[in-house]
Design an enzyme around this catalytic site. Structure first.
Site: not given
Lengths: 304, 304
Positions: A62, A64, A66-67, A143, A213, A271
């Site tokens: 996804h 976000h 941090d990914h 999410h 997530d 995570h």
């Protein structure tokens, strides 16, 4: 057969010196898959001596940061080092234009290798990649933005020949393909040799599911049932379950419950929120529901 | 007065475990400026315990990835940690839309703080930021994409009062502002006290120039003449000067020649190509032209 996961990042939204953003490197019989690519992933690959030019497929769950914030840098480095091999990127809609825009503004659209973007837009699970070794399926998570988990499934392999038995029966080389496919063999005199006498026991194809997530959803089990290894996010402890629900994340206890319900062989949690100084609490909590649990940690290698 | 540079990255296009992409953190009398922000800069700030929420201004020289791929992650972390202070970003045209697009796709345009983007589009040098402590000027460099260097210049400060002298002459508090501005004082009896009897010697305002990335250009001296510290890229050694020219970079010898011609006080070289195992050759080569030279190195602090 090798099926091995290396954890490159076990943290959540805030990168720290001890916990990096999400990323797993998967070696499945020498097919190399990177799942998620937070900032700094290319240096984690260097640190753990994983050859990133070998990567065949990158899966992004996804959008976000941090990914995916490390993806453009990794692609840029692949290009600067002269990569020629095609790369497949399986990712949410919108990422291709973000990546291409950044590469183009830095001096041109040209890359030394081809990228095939396969943008995800599926409400249900779907086969998104396949070769002669493995399949990758995506499945929906829940999410704050569109998110998918991934299931990497080894394909059924041919049998290995039991060489002494083969010699004993005096069979011909031309019969080997049929034997390896699992077929019985009829000899010239009409007698049948059962296949199991000619081959070695075959290992069951292995599987690995990556779930991050997501808010806790019991019906996730339909996608991960019986896998050999399930990675599941466990951002919070159960005492913070309201926070988990509000931010669409999962607690370690919930991850343990899912692992049990889905009858997976092993659970890997990660995570982790920076609010926890260590993750023994997460292990203990998931362990109350499911015995075979490990915590993700940078550089940890898990062999399936 | 404090004017201090911390090197966060001394490498060039390829991030490695020893040399990170370009970034300098500047503390000029408690104004905090970050110049360039390659991938992983936020972790370098953490590593060297530099409080990134204090940063007032971020300057990006050009849009090659090793100078900006870490910006979106840093901004994202500032937001997640609840920053409220406004941030000014001085950067090439096009960066604002790249940053906003990535933040928006991850769940909304909202940030906890205001960013003022000041996009550079000047063929000549120009004042691009000013407060009561310092000025930042940009000046054109010559690289493969539009690129600017930056000059950070302390403002002239008020004089500090020489307290014993002030008491000796029996002057009033109301006269202090005039004294600190450097004015002579006329007493009631008509006698004049020269300002220099009432104040301490004033330090000359200091200056720091950042020049990366650029081909060797002698006329750069007009923008950096006499600065206390000049950082200049020295990607190559002189034996590779054809390569330097072709890729619009500079050799260590050329950086030394520029430092001499511009009569700077000190030269800091960096942006080293990964082809060199160490940089003693760069130091020696620049040192043949200019004595006071240092090589950039992660974590190195230079006090002006």
């Amino acid at each position: 057969m090798k099926f091995e996961i290396t954890v490159l990042g076990s943290g959540s939204a805030l990168p720290t010196l001890t916990r990096r953003p999400s990323s797993h490197f998967v070696n499945c019989n020498e097919r190399y898959i990177l799942i998620d690519c937070g900032e700094g992933t290319q240096l984690q690959l260097r640190k753990y001596k994983l050859k990133f030019q070998r990567i065949d497929v990158i899966c992004i769950t996804h959008l976000h940061g941090d990914h995916f914030f490390g993806l453009v840098g990794l692609l840029s480095t692949m290009h600067l080092l002269g990569r020629e091999k095609k790369l497949t990127i399986i990712c949410p809609e919108g990422l291709e234009s973000i990546i291409r825009m950044q590469l183009e503004i830095g001096g041109g659209a040209y890359l030394s290798f081809e990228i095939e973007f396969n943008e995800l837009n599926y409400p249900a699970s779907k086969l998104v990649f396949e070769d002669n070794v493995l399949e990758i399926h995506c499945f929906p998570l829940k999410h704050r933005v569109p998110t998918h988990g991934f299931l990497i499934q080894e394909k059924e392999r041919l049998y290995s020949l039991d060489k002494p038995a083969f010699d004993h029966y005096g069979l011909s080389i031309a019969q080997i393909p049929a034997i390896r496919r699992g077929e019985d063999i009829e000899r010239e005199d009409g007698t049948i040799i059962r296949n199991k006498e000619l081959v070695l026991p075959k290992e069951k194809p292995k599987s690995y599911a990556y779930c991050s997530d997501t808010i806790f959803r019991e019906n996730l089990t339909e996608h991960v049932s019986g896998v050999d290894l399930m990675y599941h996010e466990a951002t919070f402890l159960d005492k913070d379950k309201d926070k988990a629900k509000k931010t669409y994340h999962t607690t370690a206890a919930q991850a343990g419950q899912l692992a049990k319900k889905a009858r997976v062989k092993k659970l890997l949690i990660g995570h982790f929120s920076t609010r926890y100084l260590d993750v023994q609490g997460h292990i203990d909590e998931a362990g109350q529901h499911f015995e075979n649990v490990e915590a993700a940690e940078e550089g940890k290698v898990i062999r399936i």
